[in-house]
Scaffold this active site. Structure first.
Site, PDB file in Angstrom:
ATOM      1  CD  GLU A 208      80.285  15.133  66.924  1.00  0.00           C
ATOM      2  OE1 GLU A 208      79.582  14.398  67.645  1.00  0.00           O
ATOM      3  OE2 GLU A 208      80.371  14.998  65.689  1.00  0.00           O
TER       4      GLU A 208
ATOM      5  CG  HIS B 227      74.865  10.908  62.214  1.00  0.00           C
ATOM      6  ND1 HIS B 227      76.032  11.593  62.463  1.00  0.00           N
ATOM      7  CD2 HIS B 227      74.886  10.602  60.886  1.00  0.00           C
ATOM      8  CE1 HIS B 227      76.727  11.694  61.334  1.00  0.00           C
ATOM      9  NE2 HIS B 227      76.051  11.098  60.368  1.00  0.00           N
TER      10      HIS B 227
ATOM     11  CD  GLU C 105      75.284  11.597  66.176  1.00  0.00           C
ATOM     12  OE1 GLU C 105      75.026  12.794  65.928  1.00  0.00           O
ATOM     13  OE2 GLU C 105      76.166  10.957  65.564  1.00  0.00           O
TER      14      GLU C 105
ATOM     15  NE  ARG D 280      77.419   7.591  60.644  1.00  0.00           N
ATOM     16  CZ  ARG D 280      78.215   8.534  61.154  1.00  0.00           C
ATOM     17  NH1 ARG D 280      78.301   8.710  62.450  1.00  0.00           N
ATOM     18  NH2 ARG D 280      78.940   9.307  60.361  1.00  0.00           N
TER      19      ARG D 280
END
Length: 304
Positions: free
Chosen positions: A251, A49, A52, A107
């Site tokens: 994450e 993505h 990120e 994204r």
């Protein structure tokens, strides 16, 4: 990448596994001491993505730290000697560049759609595992758009092809995302327990414990569907379905205060602690896990 390949030719091999939608090479770095013997492998990808940014930062960090600590860190030396690491620092290279030049919060990929002006597909909903079911959108303008068909995105297709080719050796799949401070494992698309749950749960527990030991940052861990949310067509589920026994999605920091705009000052600590977790997962591959041997004591480790 070019610099690491040039300065460490005995431990690094850089190659392209295909091209992005906009024609950029999809580079992978192979880290490992060259031996003729069969070696297990670990795949790590970052930047699926675009927004990120801590992901690609970590992949670069991992390569740099692995190579620079090879001489003096016995754990790293053992990992590099006994395993091969395939590291893809920027999976969604078109989207990543777009997030730097035009839209910081982009994204998806940058592929064009014939019917709509909206561009891009969510590269983590485009895999051939329960494709376009719960947690994915069939509308091209949505952030979780699954694409017109599985592996429609050249980036996804290239990685899937590479992993299929090497699936007998690749024992761990690690995808780096942000943010939420979680370590997730299958399944994403359903509420069910994976067959090798005990081994994977043990690996996740050891990884977040190692991560916590750096700065006391707490990560939740567990199946993605119950720990985060249900999603279909994810790379992690696909990797697991295709025979890679340890499939994880990180994450990274934080839990929402900075979100995708994690400040530069937090790159170092975030990468340092994540490095401990990834080294722990990788070290676990060199030991045999007996299913059923491990039972997590949640009372002893309430912070996990």
């Amino acid at each position: 990448m070019f610099e690491m390949n040039r300065t460490h030719p005995h431990l690094v091999d850089m190659f392209s596994i295909g091209r992005s939608y906009e024609g950029r090479p999809l580079y992978v770095l192979q880290l490992g001491k060259r031996t003729r013997s069969y070696k297990k492998a670990v795949w790590i990808d970052c930047g699926v993505h675009a927004r990120e940014w801590i992901g690609p930062a970590f992949c670069q960090w991992f390569v740099k730290e692995a190579l620079h600590s090879y001489q003096h860190d016995s754990v790293m030396r053992r990992l590099i000697n006994q395993l091969n690491f395939y590291i893809m620092p920027v999976f969604n290279v078109d989207g990543y560049i777009f997030s730097w030049t035009t839209d910081r919060f982009w994204r998806k990929t940058r592929s064009k759609n014939a019917k709509y002006h909206c561009r891009g597909v969510d590269a983590n909903r485009n895999w051939k595992v329960k494709w376009c079911e719960e947690g994915a959108s069939s509308h091209p303008c949505d952030d979780t758009y699954c694409g017109p068909f599985p592996e429609s995105e050249p980036e996804v297709k290239a990685v899937a092809k590479f992993l299929r080719k090497h699936k007998k050796r690749v024992k761990a799949y690690v995808s780096i995302h942000a943010y939420a401070q979680m370590l997730l494992y299958p399944y994403s698309y359903k509420y069910a327990t994976i067959p090798n749950f005990n081994c994977v749960e043990s690996a996740a527990h050891n990884a977040v414990t190692a991560l916590y030991s750096a700065y006391g940052v707490r990560y939740r861990y567990g199946p993605a569907s119950t720990t985060l949310y249900v999603s279909s067509g994810s790379s992690m589920d696909w990797a697991y379905r295709n025979g890679i026994p340890y499939a994880f999605a990180f994450e990274l920091r934080d839990t929402g205060y900075f979100g995708f705009l994690l400040p530069e000052a937090l790159i170092n600590p975030t990468c340092t602690e994540t490095m401990r977790a990834v080294k722990t997962i990788s070290s676990g591959l060199l030991k045999k896990c007996e299913t059923g041997m491990y039972q997590l004591d949640r009372e002893r480790y309430p912070y996990l």
